[in-house]
Design an enzyme around this catalytic site. Sequence first.
Site, PDB file in Angstrom:
ATOM      1  N   TYR A 157       0.819  -1.212   0.000  1.00 53.60           N
ATOM      2  CA  TYR A 157       0.000   0.000   0.000  1.00 53.60           C
ATOM      3  C   TYR A 157       0.855   1.264   0.000  1.00 53.60           C
ATOM      4  O   TYR A 157       0.410   2.301  -0.487  1.00 53.60           O
ATOM      5  CB  TYR A 157      -0.916   0.033   1.227  1.00 53.60           C
ATOM      6  CG  TYR A 157      -2.245  -0.651   1.059  1.00 53.60           C
ATOM      7  CD1 TYR A 157      -2.318  -2.000   0.773  1.00 53.60           C
ATOM      8  CD2 TYR A 157      -3.432   0.067   1.215  1.00 53.60           C
ATOM      9  CE1 TYR A 157      -3.536  -2.627   0.638  1.00 53.60           C
ATOM     10  CE2 TYR A 157      -4.659  -0.562   1.079  1.00 53.60           C
ATOM     11  CZ  TYR A 157      -4.708  -1.909   0.789  1.00 53.60           C
ATOM     12  OH  TYR A 157      -5.921  -2.529   0.657  1.00 53.60           O
ATOM     13  N   LYS A 208       3.176 -15.087   2.298  1.00 52.69           N
ATOM     14  CA  LYS A 208       3.535 -15.976   1.191  1.00 52.69           C
ATOM     15  C   LYS A 208       5.064 -16.138   1.230  1.00 52.69           C
ATOM     16  O   LYS A 208       5.774 -15.684   0.319  1.00 52.69           O
ATOM     17  CB  LYS A 208       3.064 -15.380  -0.143  1.00 52.69           C
ATOM     18  CG  LYS A 208       1.561 -15.490  -0.368  1.00 52.69           C
ATOM     19  CD  LYS A 208       1.116 -16.881  -0.807  1.00 52.69           C
ATOM     20  CE  LYS A 208       1.547 -17.163  -2.229  1.00 52.69           C
ATOM     21  NZ  LYS A 208       1.155 -18.563  -2.628  1.00 52.69           N
ATOM     22  N   ASP A 260      -2.843 -17.908   0.786  1.00 54.54           N
ATOM     23  CA  ASP A 260      -3.841 -18.534  -0.092  1.00 54.54           C
ATOM     24  C   ASP A 260      -4.503 -19.720   0.619  1.00 54.54           C
ATOM     25  O   ASP A 260      -5.716 -19.923   0.527  1.00 54.54           O
ATOM     26  CB  ASP A 260      -3.217 -18.959  -1.439  1.00 54.54           C
ATOM     27  CG  ASP A 260      -1.973 -19.838  -1.289  1.00 54.54           C
ATOM     28  OD1 ASP A 260      -1.378 -19.863  -0.189  1.00 54.54           O
ATOM     29  OD2 ASP A 260      -1.599 -20.503  -2.278  1.00 54.54           O
ATOM     30  N   ASP A 294      -6.464  -7.051   3.912  1.00 53.26           N
ATOM     31  CA  ASP A 294      -7.600  -6.417   3.225  1.00 53.26           C
ATOM     32  C   ASP A 294      -8.506  -7.497   2.636  1.00 53.26           C
ATOM     33  O   ASP A 294      -9.729  -7.477   2.809  1.00 53.26           O
ATOM     34  CB  ASP A 294      -7.059  -5.496   2.128  1.00 53.26           C
ATOM     35  CG  ASP A 294      -8.169  -4.760   1.389  1.00 53.26           C
ATOM     36  OD1 ASP A 294      -9.104  -4.295   2.064  1.00 53.26           O
ATOM     37  OD2 ASP A 294      -8.096  -4.668   0.156  1.00 53.26           O
ATOM     38  N   ASP A 348     -12.315  -9.185   4.205  1.00 53.47           N
ATOM     39  CA  ASP A 348     -13.581  -9.186   3.448  1.00 53.47           C
ATOM     40  C   ASP A 348     -14.161 -10.600   3.392  1.00 53.47           C
ATOM     41  O   ASP A 348     -15.371 -10.796   3.513  1.00 53.47           O
ATOM     42  CB  ASP A 348     -13.367  -8.674   2.007  1.00 53.47           C
ATOM     43  CG  ASP A 348     -13.652  -7.181   1.874  1.00 53.47           C
ATOM     44  OD1 ASP A 348     -13.503  -6.462   2.888  1.00 53.47           O
ATOM     45  OD2 ASP A 348     -14.007  -6.737   0.766  1.00 53.47           O
TER      46      ASP A 348
HETATM   47  C1  IPM Z   1     -10.483  -1.288   3.730  1.00 52.55           C
HETATM   48  C2  IPM Z   1     -10.712  -0.681   2.389  1.00 52.55           C
HETATM   49  C3  IPM Z   1      -9.558   0.268   2.087  1.00 52.55           C
HETATM   50  C4  IPM Z   1      -8.294  -0.559   1.997  1.00 52.55           C
HETATM   51  C5  IPM Z   1      -9.727   1.145   0.832  1.00 52.55           C
HETATM   52  C6  IPM Z   1     -11.005   1.934   0.871  1.00 52.55           C
HETATM   53  C7  IPM Z   1      -8.531   2.047   0.632  1.00 52.55           C
HETATM   54  O1  IPM Z   1     -10.870  -1.655   1.426  1.00 52.55           O
HETATM   55  O2  IPM Z   1     -10.358  -0.548   4.715  1.00 52.55           O
HETATM   56  O3  IPM Z   1     -10.444  -2.516   3.814  1.00 52.55           O
HETATM   57  O4  IPM Z   1      -7.988  -1.138   0.946  1.00 52.55           O
HETATM   58  O5  IPM Z   1      -7.588  -0.625   3.003  1.00 52.55           O
HETATM   59 MG    MG Z   2     -10.978  -3.623   2.201  1.00 47.47          MG
END
Ligand code: IPM
Ligand code: MG
Length: 371
Positions: free
Chosen positions: A143, A194, A227, A251, A255
């Site tokens: 990032y 990884k 993975d 990240d 999710d």
């Molecule tokens: C998160 C989001 C952010 C990230 C974006 C909005 C920059 O997806 O907080 O998970 O990738 O960190």
């Molecule tokens: Mg995210």
Amino acid sequence: MSNTYNIMMLPGDGIGPEIMAQVEKLITWINDNTDLTLKTEHGLIGGCSTDAHGVPLSDETLEECRASDMIMLGAVGGPKWDGVEYNKRPEAGLLRLRKELDLFANLRPALVFDALIDASTLKPEIVRGLDILIVRELTGGVYFGEPRGIEDLGNGQRRGYNTQTYTTNEIERLARVGFDLARKRGNKVTSCEKANVMESGKLWREDVTALHTAEASDVTLEHMYADNCAMQLLRNPSQFDVIITDNLFGDILSDEAAMLTGSLGMLPSASLGADGIPGVYEPVHGSAPDIAGQGKANPLATLLSFAMGLRYSLNQGDLATAIEQAAQNVLNNGTRTADIIAEGCTQVSTDEMGDALIDDLANNSAIKNAA
Ligand code: IPM
Ligand code: MG
């Protein structure tokens, strides 16, 4: 005066303002009914800030954030700013806030509420009672790594590149947070990278192992390729307690873990730095521009993020627990926003969900005037 705190409110874009309005109501209730005094300041972050100030997070707002006791954030982003150059994109404001405050540890708990067990796309027996905490590194890795860019190679060819970097210090401080949190939970840490393909992953594994030997041998440590972790999260998620991982894998894995719980609309997060630095509390979900302004958004992730802020930045653990319990009660009563609606439940708006949580809290007399 020791019970007075300053909260910086950054609603952001999309559904941000409507979910943050529920936190405002909760703050008013807390001020009216407990010994706490929560003062709020408001600022812009994301696309709305780019529109107003030409940057997604202004220096002034950043300084106000720094001076506060905790920061509540809604969400940033939307198609309106898709064409905008990288450093003016809404996301850049969020990344700047994380980086400037050095909020290196991002806590993303994935908790399956019993009432929502059928909302998960996974079988109930796989997700029942699930309680995972992802601790994502938030200020390093690909990032922020340099060099980065898109260069012209001529002949109509371009080359886009980013750099994944981690230092021992970055790895150790994140791992330390993971081990500390594991001790208060299931006492197990799974470290994901990884190491089989990336030098930064090899260093991650070596440094986590060394720190474990030196400081945390009382905690069970397991290493897993990222993975495989993605696969195991779906196959047998209850094997996990605390997962520590880098910025990009965190990240993605967070999710995925969110969906185990049935909805991204349920997941809170806390981004923490050194002692004395205000944490940022925000839902894991995004700005959902497709439903913005329609009163459809689930405010629970944001309200639960606020509870994390009470716990970690304001040291009000009892009130935080009461809010989490209220969220659970509301779900048990069958009150649902559209994202988690099920047969026999009552569908409510964003605003009604906020009210339902506050009503339940108000019925919990233990917390009134006790905080
Ligand atoms: C998160 C989001 C952010 C990230 C974006 C909005 C920059 O997806 O907080 O998970 O990738 O960190
Ligand atoms: Mg995210």
